[in-house]
Design a protein around this motif. Structure first.
Motif, PDB file in Angstrom:
ATOM      1  N   ALA A  95      20.784   7.141  -1.309  1.00  0.00           N
ATOM      2  CA  ALA A  95      21.114   6.888  -2.711  1.00  0.00           C
ATOM      3  C   ALA A  95      20.192   7.647  -3.656  1.00  0.00           C
ATOM      4  CB  ALA A  95      21.027   5.391  -2.977  1.00  0.00           C
ATOM      5  N   GLY A  96      19.209   8.363  -3.109  1.00  0.00           N
ATOM      6  CA  GLY A  96      18.296   9.107  -3.964  1.00  0.00           C
ATOM      7  C   GLY A  96      16.864   8.668  -3.714  1.00  0.00           C
ATOM      8  N   PRO A  97      15.933   9.142  -4.596  1.00  0.00           N
ATOM      9  CA  PRO A  97      14.524   8.763  -4.417  1.00  0.00           C
ATOM     10  C   PRO A  97      14.348   7.252  -4.584  1.00  0.00           C
ATOM     11  CG  PRO A  97      14.846   9.933  -6.495  1.00  0.00           C
ATOM     12  CD  PRO A  97      16.160   9.995  -5.772  1.00  0.00           C
ATOM     13  N   GLN A 102      10.625  10.835 -10.588  1.00  0.00           N
ATOM     14  CA  GLN A 102      11.355  10.625  -9.337  1.00  0.00           C
ATOM     15  C   GLN A 102      11.616  11.932  -8.576  1.00  0.00           C
ATOM     16  OE1 GLN A 102      14.684   8.092 -10.488  1.00  0.00           O
ATOM     17  NE2 GLN A 102      13.561   6.345  -9.660  1.00  0.00           N
ATOM     18  N   ASP A 103      11.346  13.054  -9.253  1.00  0.00           N
ATOM     19  CA  ASP A 103      11.484  14.337  -8.554  1.00  0.00           C
ATOM     20  C   ASP A 103      10.283  14.621  -7.641  1.00  0.00           C
ATOM     21  OD1 ASP A 103      13.929  14.946  -9.486  1.00  0.00           O
ATOM     22  OD2 ASP A 103      13.241  16.217 -11.164  1.00  0.00           O
ATOM     23  N   ALA A 104       9.198  13.849  -7.805  1.00  0.00           N
ATOM     24  CA  ALA A 104       7.975  14.144  -7.033  1.00  0.00           C
ATOM     25  C   ALA A 104       8.269  14.079  -5.541  1.00  0.00           C
ATOM     26  CB  ALA A 104       6.885  13.153  -7.411  1.00  0.00           C
ATOM     27  N   SER A 105       7.691  15.054  -4.831  1.00  0.00           N
ATOM     28  CA  SER A 105       8.039  15.185  -3.406  1.00  0.00           C
ATOM     29  C   SER A 105       7.427  14.081  -2.542  1.00  0.00           C
ATOM     30  CB  SER A 105       7.581  16.544  -2.888  1.00  0.00           C
ATOM     31  OG  SER A 105       6.174  16.625  -3.036  1.00  0.00           O
ATOM     32  N   ALA A 106       6.386  13.407  -3.063  1.00  0.00           N
ATOM     33  CA  ALA A 106       5.726  12.373  -2.252  1.00  0.00           C
ATOM     34  C   ALA A 106       6.567  11.098  -2.172  1.00  0.00           C
ATOM     35  CB  ALA A 106       4.361  12.056  -2.833  1.00  0.00           C
ATOM     36  N   ILE A 107       7.611  10.997  -2.962  1.00  0.00           N
ATOM     37  CA  ILE A 107       8.417   9.765  -2.987  1.00  0.00           C
ATOM     38  C   ILE A 107       9.454   9.806  -1.859  1.00  0.00           C
ATOM     39  CG2 ILE A 107      10.070   8.415  -4.358  1.00  0.00           C
ATOM     40  CD1 ILE A 107       8.567   9.470  -6.859  1.00  0.00           C
ATOM     41  N   GLU A 108       9.561   8.696  -1.176  1.00  0.00           N
ATOM     42  CA  GLU A 108      10.535   8.610  -0.078  1.00  0.00           C
ATOM     43  C   GLU A 108      11.957   8.704  -0.634  1.00  0.00           C
ATOM     44  OE1 GLU A 108       9.789   5.321   2.526  1.00  0.00           O
ATOM     45  OE2 GLU A 108      11.685   5.610   3.598  1.00  0.00           O
ATOM     46  N   ARG A 109      12.808   9.352   0.147  1.00  0.00           N
ATOM     47  CA  ARG A 109      14.192   9.507  -0.302  1.00  0.00           C
ATOM     48  C   ARG A 109      15.137   8.785   0.644  1.00  0.00           C
ATOM     49  NH1 ARG A 109      13.925  12.979  -4.533  1.00  0.00           N
ATOM     50  NH2 ARG A 109      11.695  13.384  -4.571  1.00  0.00           N
ATOM     51  N   SER A 167       0.834  -1.209   0.000  1.00  0.00           N
ATOM     52  CA  SER A 167       0.000   0.000   0.000  1.00  0.00           C
ATOM     53  C   SER A 167       0.867   1.257   0.000  1.00  0.00           C
ATOM     54  CB  SER A 167      -0.936  -0.016   1.205  1.00  0.00           C
ATOM     55  OG  SER A 167      -0.177  -0.096   2.386  1.00  0.00           O
ATOM     56  N   GLN A 168       2.176   1.070   0.303  1.00  0.00           N
ATOM     57  CA  GLN A 168       3.052   2.254   0.324  1.00  0.00           C
ATOM     58  C   GLN A 168       3.723   2.479  -1.027  1.00  0.00           C
ATOM     59  OE1 GLN A 168       5.434   2.352   3.853  1.00  0.00           O
ATOM     60  NE2 GLN A 168       6.234   4.380   3.412  1.00  0.00           N
ATOM     61  N   VAL A 185       7.539   3.173  -7.213  1.00  0.00           N
ATOM     62  CA  VAL A 185       8.147   4.085  -6.236  1.00  0.00           C
ATOM     63  C   VAL A 185       7.573   3.819  -4.853  1.00  0.00           C
ATOM     64  CG1 VAL A 185       8.519   5.890  -7.959  1.00  0.00           C
ATOM     65  CG2 VAL A 185       6.410   5.889  -6.612  1.00  0.00           C
ATOM     66  N   ARG A 186       8.390   4.132  -3.864  1.00  0.00           N
ATOM     67  CA  ARG A 186       7.929   3.986  -2.485  1.00  0.00           C
ATOM     68  C   ARG A 186       7.524   5.358  -1.972  1.00  0.00           C
ATOM     69  NH1 ARG A 186       7.889   0.100   1.031  1.00  0.00           N
ATOM     70  NH2 ARG A 186       8.005   0.514   3.259  1.00  0.00           N
ATOM     71  N   LEU A 187       6.311   5.466  -1.498  1.00  0.00           N
ATOM     72  CA  LEU A 187       5.810   6.748  -0.994  1.00  0.00           C
ATOM     73  C   LEU A 187       6.392   7.033   0.393  1.00  0.00           C
ATOM     74  CD1 LEU A 187       2.082   6.099  -1.920  1.00  0.00           C
ATOM     75  CD2 LEU A 187       3.565   7.783  -3.016  1.00  0.00           C
ATOM     76  N   ALA A 188       6.546   8.312   0.703  1.00  0.00           N
ATOM     77  CA  ALA A 188       7.017   8.676   2.044  1.00  0.00           C
ATOM     78  C   ALA A 188       6.030   8.151   3.083  1.00  0.00           C
ATOM     79  CB  ALA A 188       7.155  10.190   2.145  1.00  0.00           C
ATOM     80  N   SER A 189       4.742   8.202   2.720  1.00  0.00           N
ATOM     81  CA  SER A 189       3.733   7.553   3.567  1.00  0.00           C
ATOM     82  C   SER A 189       2.575   7.134   2.668  1.00  0.00           C
ATOM     83  CB  SER A 189       3.245   8.519   4.646  1.00  0.00           C
ATOM     84  OG  SER A 189       2.331   9.429   4.080  1.00  0.00           O
TER      85      SER A 189
END
Lengths: 241, 389
Positions: free
Chosen positions: B90-92, B80-87, B53-54, B212-216
């Motif tokens: 090594a990067g996003p 990958q520049d989107a802010s919702a993606i966990e960083r 779900s993340q 991509v993995r979301l920050a939440s």
């Protein structure tokens, strides 16, 4: 005292007036019972005799609320039963009629105790009250030691005693005995007739008996003969001399 | 008060040969019914558990699966520049991926089945936190190395740790085995996406999807809105879990429909078995029924009594059918996933709701098989039946 060919109303327990039953076989009409009148008082012991096809069983079915007449009326303890619906008739049977059958008609998968208890399941009695009634009825007919036996484990005489206990247990208005000794040897038949006679004399039970057996019929207070759907002769009541 | 149930239970026992025919008919039907549903359930669970779900999966707009999608490296950079993606350091946390399918021989039959080969980024294990290396190590960037799902290692020849396989014109070494926790990834082979593109002579700047993995998990909507409104992109964004759920739908529906057809056909047979048993019970016991009605039991009580008897048969059949399919639980099987054209290993899942559904189905058969005989029992004329021998 039993009376036949009576007219008008009376205070008898069972009043049968102008009772007719006609069956249709193709275009043929079979008049099994023809304008039959009968009064049975509370406590009477009446035997019906007659050849096969004379209408004995039909009369018994009508008096027991198992069938409805073509015309006429049957009043039992003031209730006109020919006007009852099938459902009402079922309830009426549960309250008023104790059936004793030729083949005992015990339920083979239930114990003697459970067979006798069946009519009480239709009452509001508690489990312990039912137990008391069943035990009393079984003791009265002499099979108190056979409670946990299945019908297959009982002799013919014992089976019929259980059948009588079942007919008695809910204290019905009258007992309807359909050839109760027809399937028994002479000795057992006599014992069963002793029992039924005792129930009539000592307990004051009203008993209607259909039989082919003159010895059984002799026990009754009155013997009525049916021939071709007509009551042809009323025997002298034994108790009245 | 109704006719005592002891009467029905003992009658069933006395007539056990006839009862058992009906019981077995219903048991067989329930067994097949539950097994088919367990198959569909297992397939769906395997695909659904592949998603987190993340995580979000991004494909070209309109592409129903990764196979039909294409994303350029430039698009992926924008994504990958989107802010919702966990960083991470090594990067996003995003894994641009490519998929191909290649045939390999199954150990069991020796025949070829398609395996999905997934080219991933070195960050793939961080993006998909449910994947763990259980033997060997992860592949090295730029090398012809493979890590294989545990089902692949078990089911196909040549995928033993340290072994080599040939596909796409290259020779690959198996350097690790991973556990995908029962997900579809267990049936996949992973390698470096760039190496896979090279070996298959695909343009190096083209990928098919990016996961991509979301920050939440709550930031999915934010990511979706940001990407779908960006004029530089033409993409669709799905929660990973929903993507796999959609993938499972076609085969799950097919298995369920086929299962239902088979169950209904068998169910008709079982209902006739129950009808036969109950009709013969009514005929054999006509004098008993008449006696009870003479005593004063209402027609409703007689109907209820025979229906209860039919339901008892059905219930025992249902329980037996459920017990018969319990050993199937967790038994691994496989089927073609039509979305990826690759072979997917999954396990039967016999769950409590399925068992309850099986029991209800059994009771339904019992009801259908019990009602007509019960009505016949209640309608039979009492007076003549009383004198039957």
């Amino acid at each position: 005292m039993v009376s036949v060919d009576v007219q008008g109303s009376s205070n008898a327990l069972i009043q049968v007036r102008s009772l007719e039953k006609t069956y249709h076989r193709g275009s043929e009409e079979l008049h099994v019972l023809q304008r039959l009148d009968l009064d049975v008082e509370a406590g009477d012991f009446v035997a019906f005799m007659g050849p096969s096809g004379s209408g004995k069983s039909t009369l018994l079915n009508l008096l027991g609320g198992l069938d409805t007449p073509t015309s006429g009326s049957i009043k039992v303890a003031g209730d006109e039963i020919t006007r009852l619906s099938a459902g009402e008739l079922t309830q009426w049977r549960a309250r008023h009629v104790g059936f004793v059958f030729q083949m005992y008609n015990l339920i083979p998968v239930l114990t003697a105790y459970q067979n006798v208890e069946l009519p009480l399941l239709l009452t509001s009695l508690s489990r312990s009250e039912r137990r008391r009634h069943v035990e009393a009825a079984m003791a009265l007919v002499g099979v108190a030691d056979r409670m946990q036996h299945y019908p297959g484990q009982l002799s013919g005489g014992q089976g019929q005693r259980v059948g009588i206990a079942r007919a008695l247990v809910a204290d019905p208005t009258f007992l309807l005995c359909d050839e109760p000794t027809g399937d028994l040897d002479r000795k057992s038949a006599d014992e069963i007739m002793d029992l039924i006679t005792r129930l009539s004399e000592e307990q004051g039970k009203t008993v209607l008996l259909v039989t082919h057996d003159p010895l059984a019929a002799q026990r009754a207070g009155a013997v009525l003969h049916l021939e071709k759907g007509v009551l042809v002769e009323a025997a002298i009541a034994r108790t009245a001399g | 008060m109704p006719i005592p149930i002891t009467y029905n239970l003992r009658s069933l026992r006395v007539r056990w040969t006839s009862s058992i025919v009906a019981v077995l008919g219903i048991a067989g039907t329930v067994g097949v019914f539950v097994a088919m549903l367990a198959l569909a359930q297992g397939f769906k669970a395997t695909l659904v558990s592949s998603g987190s779900s993340q995580n979000a999966i991004i494909r070209r707009a309109g592409a129903t699966s990764e196979m039909e999608s294409v994303l350029t490296r430039d698009s992926i950079r924008v994504i990958q520049d989107a802010s919702a993606i966990e960083r991470a350091s090594a990067g996003p946390l995003g894994s641009p991926e490519v998929v191909v399918i290649a045939p390999f021989p199954l150990r069991r039959t020796g025949t070829d089945a398609n395996v999905q080969i997934r080219g991933v980024s070195p960050l793939a294990l961080k993006v998909r936190s449910n994947i763990r290396i259980i033997a060997g190590r992860f592949f090295q960037s730029g090398m012809n190395e493979l890590v294989v799902g545990r089902n692949v290692a078990l089911s196909y020849s040549g995928f033993d740790l340290g072994g080599t396989v040939r596909f796409g014109g290259g020779t690959w070494t198996v350097v690790g085995v991973f556990n995908g926790e029962g997900s579809a990834f267990d049936s996949e082979v992973w390698c470096d996406a760039n190496v896979l593109n090279q070996v298959y002579q695909r343009p190096p700047n083209l990928f098919q999807s990016v996961t991509v993995r979301l920050a939440s998990p709550g930031q999915f909507r934010e990511l979706k809105d940001a990407l779908t409104s960006d004029p530089r992109l033409n993409v669709q964004v799905d929660r990973e879990i929903e993507y796999y759920e959609k993938q499972s739908r076609q085969l799950t529906t097919l298995i369920t429909v086929l299962g239902a057809i088979v169950a209904v056909v068998m169910g008709i047979g079982a209902v006739f078995g129950a009808l036969n048993t109950m009709y013969s019970a009514v005929v054999e016991r006509s004098r008993e029924i008449a006696t009870m009605r003479a005593i004063g039991f209402a027609t409703g009580s007689v109907v209820a009594s025979f229906i209860i008897e039919a339901l008892c048969i059905a219930f025992v059949g249902g329980i037996l059918g459920c017990i018969a399919v319990l050993p199937l639980n967790r038994l691994t099987t496989g089927a073609m996933n039509w979305q990826t054209f690759s072979y997917l290993a999954f396990a039967f899942r016999v769950t409590p709701p399925l068992l309850i559904a099986g029991l209800l189905f059994a009771l339904l058969m019992g009801l259908i098989g019990g009602v007509p005989p019960a009505i016949r029992a209640a309608r039979a004329p009492v007076a003549s039946a009383l004198r039957e021998l």
